[in-house]
Design a protein around this motif. Structure first.
Motif, PDB file in Angstrom:
ATOM      1  N   PHE A  71      34.878 -49.563 -22.166  1.00 53.78           N
ATOM      2  CA  PHE A  71      35.246 -50.412 -21.020  1.00 53.78           C
ATOM      3  C   PHE A  71      36.393 -49.825 -20.188  1.00 53.78           C
ATOM      4  CE2 PHE A  71      33.088 -53.280 -23.916  1.00 53.78           C
ATOM      5  CZ  PHE A  71      32.159 -53.835 -23.059  1.00 53.78           C
ATOM      6  N   LEU A 120      26.373 -47.151 -25.465  1.00 54.57           N
ATOM      7  CA  LEU A 120      26.498 -47.615 -24.073  1.00 54.57           C
ATOM      8  C   LEU A 120      25.302 -48.497 -23.711  1.00 54.57           C
ATOM      9  CD1 LEU A 120      28.324 -47.233 -21.583  1.00 54.57           C
ATOM     10  CD2 LEU A 120      26.888 -45.326 -20.919  1.00 54.57           C
ATOM     11  N   ASN A 121      24.112 -48.080 -24.126  1.00 56.44           N
ATOM     12  CA  ASN A 121      22.914 -48.882 -23.832  1.00 56.44           C
ATOM     13  C   ASN A 121      22.910 -50.195 -24.590  1.00 56.44           C
ATOM     14  OD1 ASN A 121      21.602 -47.361 -21.859  1.00 56.44           O
ATOM     15  ND2 ASN A 121      20.883 -45.911 -23.388  1.00 56.44           N
ATOM     16  N   LEU A 163      25.588 -51.906 -25.322  1.00 57.77           N
ATOM     17  CA  LEU A 163      26.521 -52.774 -24.584  1.00 57.77           C
ATOM     18  C   LEU A 163      25.873 -53.294 -23.304  1.00 57.77           C
ATOM     19  CD1 LEU A 163      29.930 -50.931 -24.966  1.00 57.77           C
ATOM     20  CD2 LEU A 163      29.276 -53.090 -25.986  1.00 57.77           C
ATOM     21  N   LYS A 164      25.075 -52.418 -22.682  1.00 57.32           N
ATOM     22  CA  LYS A 164      24.382 -52.822 -21.455  1.00 57.32           C
ATOM     23  C   LYS A 164      23.415 -53.968 -21.766  1.00 57.32           C
ATOM     24  CE  LYS A 164      20.658 -51.115 -18.651  1.00 57.32           C
ATOM     25  NZ  LYS A 164      19.623 -50.072 -18.745  1.00 57.32           N
ATOM     26  N   SER A 201      25.336 -57.156 -22.456  1.00 58.66           N
ATOM     27  CA  SER A 201      25.902 -57.812 -21.268  1.00 58.66           C
ATOM     28  C   SER A 201      24.814 -58.445 -20.413  1.00 58.66           C
ATOM     29  CB  SER A 201      26.706 -56.825 -20.434  1.00 58.66           C
ATOM     30  OG  SER A 201      25.859 -55.971 -19.741  1.00 58.66           O
ATOM     31  N   ALA A 202      23.571 -57.924 -20.554  1.00 60.76           N
ATOM     32  CA  ALA A 202      22.461 -58.482 -19.759  1.00 60.76           C
ATOM     33  C   ALA A 202      21.987 -59.814 -20.312  1.00 60.76           C
ATOM     34  CB  ALA A 202      21.303 -57.483 -19.737  1.00 60.76           C
TER      35      ALA A 202
END
Lengths: 152, 140
Positions: free
Chosen positions: A106, A143-144, A146-147, A150-151
């Motif tokens: 982040f 990273l994916n 976390l993506k 968050s979605a």
């Protein structure tokens, strides 16, 4: 569960307030994540004991068997080893980028590739870190994740 | 993370073997060429596939060195071993007059394609990651 964001000018510190009748599963899940995110870590800075929020840490590095957590304006020596930090805090965005460095996803501004196929990480405090090729796939996977989170 | 390991070694050899054989057959078909050494060449391709997979599996252990240096060293090692094999083969039997050139082309083209694919994937991954970071940062 509803999320209401209210902007208040000149607020000293951001805060979250939960209004509930019963804490259901969904609320519990949000609270679990918040508990992780709002965790603090103790360390020493200029011979004084300090407590820093995990969310303020840009990266953590091991130098000569000592571990340092770098915030915007401090480098705090902490007792935890990189391995323990990863085990405990990887789900809140800490990921290994080399043998001796863990970065807070982040706090990353952008990534850039160089001619030697190394990934340069530009942090929001304008520092640069180099990602080792062997940690690249884990980094992108994290990273994916976390993506995806968050979605939701 | 090791990309080539004990579990997937054989399947990667098979993929290399199939791709190179298909490429060879298509090339020969396009030129209307009949390979007189078909059996020999098929086994050469198999040997080459095993060799290239072995050399590429070393990539994991060479992460601390600059990428291009590793690729060039792996390429040179592959060419060296193949040329040595041709030389030894030539001691016991007759090599085709263009044996060295043919093997040079057979090694160089897959290496160039492999390096290009890696290069493109590397920058595509960074581009995708930057989009994710942008999204995460905008949510903050």
């Amino acid at each position: 569960m509803k999320l209401i964001k209210t902007r208040e000018e000149n607020l000293e510190e951001n805060y979250l307030e939960l209004h509930y009748d019963k804490i259901d599963e969904e609320t519990n899940a949000v609270l679990d994540r918040l508990r992780d995110t709002l965790r603090y870590i103790e360390g020493t800075y200029e011979d004084k004991k300090v407590t820093i929020a995990l969310t303020d840490i840009f990266y953590i590095e091991t130098v000569d068997r000592k571990t340092f957590a770098y915030t915007k304006d401090m480098s705090v020596e902490i007792k935890e080893a990189l391995k323990d930090i990863l085990e405990e805090y990887s789900k809140i965005g800490f990921v290994r980028i080399s043998k001796s460095v863990i970065v807070n996803i982040f706090k990353i501004k952008k990534l850039q590739g160089d001619i030697n196929m190394r990934v340069i990480i530009f942090l929001k405090n304008d520092e640069k870190l180099i990602m080792n090729r062997s940690y690249k796939n884990d980094f992108y996977k994290r990273l994916n994740d976390l993506k995806g989170r968050s979605a939701k | 993370m090791k990309l080539i390991n004990k579990r997937n070694f054989i399947s990667i050899v098979c993929i290399f073997f199939t791709l190179i054989t298909c490429g060879k057959l298509l090339y020969e078909r396009a030129l209307n060429f009949t390979d007189r050494y078909y059996t020999d060449n098929i086994f050469t391709i198999l040997g080459f596939s095993v060799l290239i997979t072995l050399i590429l599996s070393l990539h994991f252990y060479l992460q601390k060195f600059p990428f291009w240096l590793v690729i060039i060293a792996q390429y040179a090692l592959t060419v060296g071993i193949v040329f040595l094999a041709i030389f030894i083969h030539g001691r016991f039997s007759t090599n085709a007059p263009t044996a060295y050139w043919d093997m040079f082309v057979s090694i160089t083209i897959p290496f160039l394609i492999g390096a290009l694919v890696y290069y493109i994937c590397f920058f595509v991954q960074i581009k995708r990651a930057n989009k994710v970071l942008e999204k995460l940062n905008s949510e903050e």
